[in-house]
Design a protein around this motif. Structure first.
Motif, PDB file in Angstrom:
ATOM      1  N   LEU A   1       0.863  -1.269   0.167  1.00 15.97           N
ATOM      2  CA  LEU A   1       0.250  -0.175  -0.351  1.00 15.97           C
ATOM      3  C   LEU A   1       0.829   1.189  -0.005  1.00 15.97           C
ATOM      4  O   LEU A   1       0.718   2.222  -0.783  1.00 15.97           O
ATOM      5  N   ILE A   2       2.554   1.540   0.465  1.00 14.77           N
ATOM      6  CA  ILE A   2       3.062   2.488   0.728  1.00 14.77           C
ATOM      7  C   ILE A   2       4.256   2.374   0.965  1.00 14.77           C
ATOM      8  O   ILE A   2       5.299   3.908   0.580  1.00 14.77           O
ATOM      9  N   ASN A   3       4.788   1.014   0.177  1.00 13.34           N
ATOM     10  CA  ASN A   3       6.381   1.024  -0.492  1.00 13.34           C
ATOM     11  C   ASN A   3       7.249   0.743   0.387  1.00 13.34           C
ATOM     12  O   ASN A   3       8.538   1.131   0.133  1.00 13.34           O
ATOM     13  N   VAL A   4       6.227   0.762   1.908  1.00 11.40           N
ATOM     14  CA  VAL A   4       7.399   0.620   3.142  1.00 11.40           C
ATOM     15  C   VAL A   4       6.953  -0.834   3.304  1.00 11.40           C
ATOM     16  O   VAL A   4       6.504  -1.778   3.989  1.00 11.40           O
ATOM     17  N   PRO A   5       8.887  -1.342   3.514  1.00 10.06           N
ATOM     18  CA  PRO A   5       8.667  -2.852   3.519  1.00 10.06           C
ATOM     19  C   PRO A   5       8.325  -3.401   4.980  1.00 10.06           C
ATOM     20  O   PRO A   5       9.460  -2.687   5.897  1.00 10.06           O
ATOM     21  N   GLY A   6       7.406  -3.460   5.666  1.00  8.99           N
ATOM     22  CA  GLY A   6       7.202  -3.785   6.785  1.00  8.99           C
ATOM     23  C   GLY A   6       8.446  -4.399   8.322  1.00  8.99           C
ATOM     24  O   GLY A   6       8.918  -3.854   8.878  1.00  8.99           O
ATOM     25  N   THR A   7       8.409  -5.517   6.974  1.00  7.25           N
ATOM     26  CA  THR A   7       9.812  -6.488   7.302  1.00  7.25           C
ATOM     27  C   THR A   7      10.621  -6.193   6.311  1.00  7.25           C
ATOM     28  O   THR A   7      10.687  -5.792   4.854  1.00  7.25           O
TER      29      THR A   7
ATOM     30  N   HIS B   1      -4.265  -2.523  -5.561  1.00  3.26           N
ATOM     31  CA  HIS B   1      -3.965  -2.808  -4.593  1.00  3.26           C
ATOM     32  C   HIS B   1      -5.327  -3.672  -3.785  1.00  3.26           C
ATOM     33  O   HIS B   1      -4.548  -4.949  -2.882  1.00  3.26           O
ATOM     34  N   ASN B   2      -6.422  -4.134  -3.914  1.00  6.94           N
ATOM     35  CA  ASN B   2      -6.316  -5.686  -3.509  1.00  6.94           C
ATOM     36  C   ASN B   2      -6.949  -6.438  -4.251  1.00  6.94           C
ATOM     37  O   ASN B   2      -6.847  -7.326  -3.320  1.00  6.94           O
ATOM     38  N   GLU B   3      -6.583  -6.811  -5.628  1.00  8.48           N
ATOM     39  CA  GLU B   3      -5.550  -8.070  -6.300  1.00  8.48           C
ATOM     40  C   GLU B   3      -4.477  -8.142  -5.150  1.00  8.48           C
ATOM     41  O   GLU B   3      -4.100  -9.118  -4.742  1.00  8.48           O
ATOM     42  N   ALA B   4      -3.965  -6.902  -5.248  1.00  5.69           N
ATOM     43  CA  ALA B   4      -2.555  -7.651  -5.422  1.00  5.69           C
ATOM     44  C   ALA B   4      -2.304  -8.310  -3.794  1.00  5.69           C
ATOM     45  O   ALA B   4      -1.833  -9.021  -3.044  1.00  5.69           O
TER      46      ALA B   4
ATOM     47  N   LEU C   1      -8.987  -7.841   8.001  1.00  8.54           N
ATOM     48  CA  LEU C   1      -9.461  -6.855   7.879  1.00  8.54           C
ATOM     49  C   LEU C   1      -8.489  -6.028   6.915  1.00  8.54           C
ATOM     50  O   LEU C   1      -8.720  -4.687   6.976  1.00  8.54           O
ATOM     51  N   LEU C   2      -8.305  -6.601   5.600  1.00 11.02           N
ATOM     52  CA  LEU C   2      -7.734  -6.122   4.157  1.00 11.02           C
ATOM     53  C   LEU C   2      -8.337  -5.169   3.827  1.00 11.02           C
ATOM     54  O   LEU C   2      -7.947  -3.882   3.672  1.00 11.02           O
ATOM     55  N   PRO C   3     -10.156  -4.807   4.092  1.00 14.24           N
ATOM     56  CA  PRO C   3     -10.630  -3.866   3.539  1.00 14.24           C
ATOM     57  C   PRO C   3     -10.596  -2.705   4.570  1.00 14.24           C
ATOM     58  O   PRO C   3     -10.263  -1.616   4.019  1.00 14.24           O
ATOM     59  N   PHE C   4      -9.778  -2.827   5.851  1.00 15.61           N
ATOM     60  CA  PHE C   4      -9.621  -1.483   6.046  1.00 15.61           C
ATOM     61  C   PHE C   4      -8.183  -1.035   6.414  1.00 15.61           C
ATOM     62  O   PHE C   4      -8.268  -0.043   5.989  1.00 15.61           O
ATOM     63  N   ALA C   5      -6.989  -2.008   6.051  1.00 20.40           N
ATOM     64  CA  ALA C   5      -6.494  -1.490   5.613  1.00 20.40           C
ATOM     65  C   ALA C   5      -5.843  -0.806   3.807  1.00 20.40           C
ATOM     66  O   ALA C   5      -5.185  -0.449   4.178  1.00 20.40           O
ATOM     67  N   SER C   6      -6.681  -1.712   3.257  1.00 19.35           N
ATOM     68  CA  SER C   6      -6.603  -1.006   1.466  1.00 19.35           C
ATOM     69  C   SER C   6      -7.386   0.638   1.251  1.00 19.35           C
ATOM     70  O   SER C   6      -7.779   1.347   0.874  1.00 19.35           O
ATOM     71  N   ALA C   7      -8.088   0.769   2.804  1.00 18.54           N
ATOM     72  CA  ALA C   7      -8.459   1.734   2.753  1.00 18.54           C
ATOM     73  C   ALA C   7      -7.256   3.510   3.464  1.00 18.54           C
ATOM     74  O   ALA C   7      -7.736   4.326   3.380  1.00 18.54           O
ATOM     75  N   VAL C   8      -6.107   2.765   3.445  1.00 14.42           N
ATOM     76  CA  VAL C   8      -5.350   3.962   3.114  1.00 14.42           C
ATOM     77  C   VAL C   8      -5.069   4.419   1.979  1.00 14.42           C
ATOM     78  O   VAL C   8      -5.046   5.670   2.183  1.00 14.42           O
ATOM     79  N   VAL C   9      -4.717   3.947   0.843  1.00 13.13           N
ATOM     80  CA  VAL C   9      -5.004   4.720  -0.345  1.00 13.13           C
ATOM     81  C   VAL C   9      -6.012   5.804  -0.900  1.00 13.13           C
ATOM     82  O   VAL C   9      -5.940   6.256  -1.417  1.00 13.13           O
ATOM     83  N   LYS C  10      -7.059   6.168   0.093  1.00 14.18           N
ATOM     84  CA  LYS C  10      -7.963   6.995   0.560  1.00 14.18           C
ATOM     85  C   LYS C  10      -7.595   7.678   0.348  1.00 14.18           C
ATOM     86  O   LYS C  10      -8.698   9.522   0.520  1.00 14.18           O
TER      87      LYS C  10
END
Lengths: 158, 500
Positions: B82-88, B107-110, B379-388
């Protein structure tokens, strides 16, 4: 870049010129210098060709129909950046000295405030409340969660 | 290879009480949240909840921690996509195709692909662990410096085939990355490139450099844009598209299986783990693909291969932990602490004397992986809301999290400073069309390659011929050479097609 690579190689050789020390550094630096030389050569050739092309395209017959691959359609990469982004980069760079000399809280607050403004937010109450809330949550959260002490100006006063 | 009596005892451990299952869902959610927030990571979550695990029985305590491990591995993918930041560090290659997919409004598909690749990958790794814990741990003991050198070089070859910027610029950036990776004290105690600074004695912090080059530079590069996805119609959170991604992963078993095998194998190697496994898996998936040119431009196979590898590295690292008592990374090191708190010590005797507990941990993780499907989908629907979220708030906030998130990694200010410096270097590289990915790979692997090369050199009595004298390293070398030759053949064939 080439100067930096050579300085690093010399520094490494001064530290120890044994193969133990240079087993990767010497071949990697040599390769990097070779790539720099080839790239430089390519850039010079491209510049030379484009200059020659420009001279040709100044004739009235060709200026109207510049080919698609002419330098005018080249990607924007490498062009002079917008002055706002330069300020943004400077503010980003300022995080480092601000963190060291003032504290993480000051660095976070100043960066969030200025970066949000530079990114287009102009409402003062939004800017200030976002910066205050973000600083409080991040610094407070990090201080609670992390086992290492978080250096802040707030703590220095307490 | 399976001890059925022990397996039955393990099942009994779970069926006589609900306690082990009560910790799984909270553990997964905590792991996902900590993995997804830049600056926090699942080892931090595990360390934070380690004292709490003392009040649980051994199996529920380990399940809580492995749930955080599993959730954290997947959480890392959320930030990468979602933000190109490697979380790990293990999810850096997820950025290669995940973020381009987000920018294209996919992003949803990814996220769906990542979730199911993680689930399948982790499942396969625990399946391998269930059947082959003993031989796997014995194989780990046969891996020495020459073999590690070959694996690391395999990861490095990815630089040559990245389709980001020009070929030559990629090679230069990668080589400079390798050179930067050698800064600091080497394995024979010589200090190089520190210019008197004791902060650099351990070298440039690679993870901080990675965050700066990848994440900070991208966020700086997004300056002036309103949203990550400019088209408002593509910013929608669409569960059907997430499920499409899930289905895609299920259909791409041929991509995920090798990723999971690579992840389990490389993950079992102490000190290497997911950070290398995902690069090797990405490289291998690209080499096998019929459309290698689409890698790095939003190919879901790139996401599937890397997520399968970094998630399955968990199973591999658990094999080393349980069978040898050796932690492979931060997560398993915390788990070793939990073992000690319960007076349990991993090692060959442990897997012989407590096979029921070992099987219980493995079977518990199987169930955990299934639970991850539901927790992840919720959790994915909440996480992908980042793009909004408008970038004028998102970019400065995430930038700050990137910078100060490096503080706990190094424990000193050098981490944040490295993020700032590498963020600026990355911005300049992007501006002049140099691939930052190549430098990241070089920086990550430079130190490892130098250390293993030096050890191989000493093992081989001052030459590197030892690589050809040991069967495993020779096989790895031949595989590496075959991959390189095949890749070069395809490169020149494609070039001929374009020019001809």
């Amino acid at each position: 870049l080439a100067v930096g690579l050579i300085v690093y190689l010399i520094e490494a050789m001064n530290a120890s010129s044994r193969i133990d020390n240079l087993i990767l550094i010497a071949p990697a630096v040599s390769l990097a210098l070779l790539f720099v030389a080839i790239l430089l050569g390519k850039i010079l050739i491209t510049r030379f060709k484009s200059r020659a092309g420009n001279i040709q395209t100044t004739t009235p017959a060709t200026t109207a129909t510049a080919p698609a691959s002419s330098p005018t359609t080249a990607p924007a990469a490498g062009t002079m950046p917008d002055p706002y982004i330069v300020v943004y980069l400077l503010v980003f760079f300022a995080i480092a000295p601000l963190s060291v000399y003032a504290g993480f809280d000051v660095a976070v607050f100043v960066f969030i405030l200025t970066a949000t403004w530079l990114n287009g937010e102009r409402r003062v109450w939004v800017l200030s409340s976002y910066a205050i809330i973000f600083t409080t949550v991040v610094i407070g959260g990090f201080s609670k969660i992390l086992s290492v002490p978080v250096p802040t100006l707030w703590e220095r006063f307490l | 290879m399976i001890n059925f009596a022990a397996a039955s005892a393990a099942i009994a451990l779970f069926t006589h009480t609900w306690a082990p299952w009560l910790v799984v869902v909270p553990g997964l959610i905590i792991g996902i949240v900590f993995g997804a927030i830049p600056g926090l990571s699942f080892p931090i979550a595990m360390a934070l909840f380690l004292p709490f695990s003392l009040y649980l029985d051994f199996v529920p305590a380990i399940l809580l921690l492995t749930a955080m491990f599993t959730g954290g591995n997947f959480g890392g993918a959320l930030a990468s996509i979602l933000i190109n930041v490697p979380g790990t560090p293990g999810s850096d290659a997820t950025c290669f195709d995940g973020f381009p997919m987000t920018k294209q409004g996919r992003h949803n598909e990814a996220l769906g692909v990542a979730l199911f690749a993680s689930v399948i990958g982790t499942g396969i790794s625990y399946l391998i662990l269930f059947f082959m814990i003993q031989p796997l741990s014995e194989a780990v003991l046969r891996i020495g410096a020459p073999e590690m050198l070959m694996i690391a070089i395999w990861g490095l070859t990815l630089i040559a085939f990245l389709d980001e910027g020009s070929f030559l610029k990629g090679l230069l950036a990668g080589t400079v990355g390798v050179v930067l990776g050698t800064v600091g004290m080497n394995s024979v105690g010589v200090l190089r490139g520190t210019f008197g600074s004791m902060h650099l004695i351990d070298g440039i912090p690679a993870v901080a450099g990675l965050i700066g080059l990848f994440a900070a530079s991208e966020l700086l590069h997004l300056f002036g844009q309103n949203f990550i996805i400019e088209d408002p119609g593509k910013r929608k959170v669409d569960v059907r598209k997430i499920l499409w991604g899930a289905g895609y992963s299920l259909r791409r078993f041929k991509t995920i299986l090798p990723g999971a095998l690579i992840g389990t194998g490389v993950g079992a190697l102490p000190g290497v783990g997911a950070a290398i496994a995902n690069l090797v898996s990405y490289s291998a998936a690209r080499a096998r693909s019929k459309e290698p040119k689409t890698f790095g431009k939003g190919n879901p196979d790139g996401v599937a291969a890397t997520e399968a590898a970094n998630s399955s590295a968990e199973g591999g690292s658990m094999a080393t932990l349980l069978a040898l008592g050796v932690p492979g990374g931060g997560g398993t090191a915390v788990m070793l602490g939990a073992f000690a708190m319960h007076n349990v010590y991993g090692g060959p005797r442990f897997i012989v004397d407590h096979k029921d507990v070992v099987y219980a941990i493995i079977l518990g993780n199987f169930v955990q992986v299934l639970v991850l499907v539901f927790v992840g989908l919720a959790l994915l629907p909440f996480a992908s809301a980042v793009v909004k979220m408008p970038l004028r708030y998102l970019a400065p906030g995430v930038l700050i999290l990137c910078v100060f998130g490096a503080y706990p990694i190094t424990g000193t200010i050098i981490g944040p400073i490295a993020v700032v410096i590498f963020g600026l270097i990355g911005w300049v590289m992007r501006h002049y069309d140099y691939p930052v990915t190549a430098m990241v790979i070089g920086l990550l692997l430079g130190r490892l390659i130098e250390g293993e090369m030096l050890r191989s050199f000493h093992l081989g009595s001052n030459n590197l011929w030892i690589i050809f004298q040991r069967p495993i390293s020779l096989i790895l070398f031949l595989c590496l050479a075959a991959t390189l030759v095949y890749q070069m053949y395809r490169f020149f064939r494609d070039r001929k097609k374009v020019t001809g």
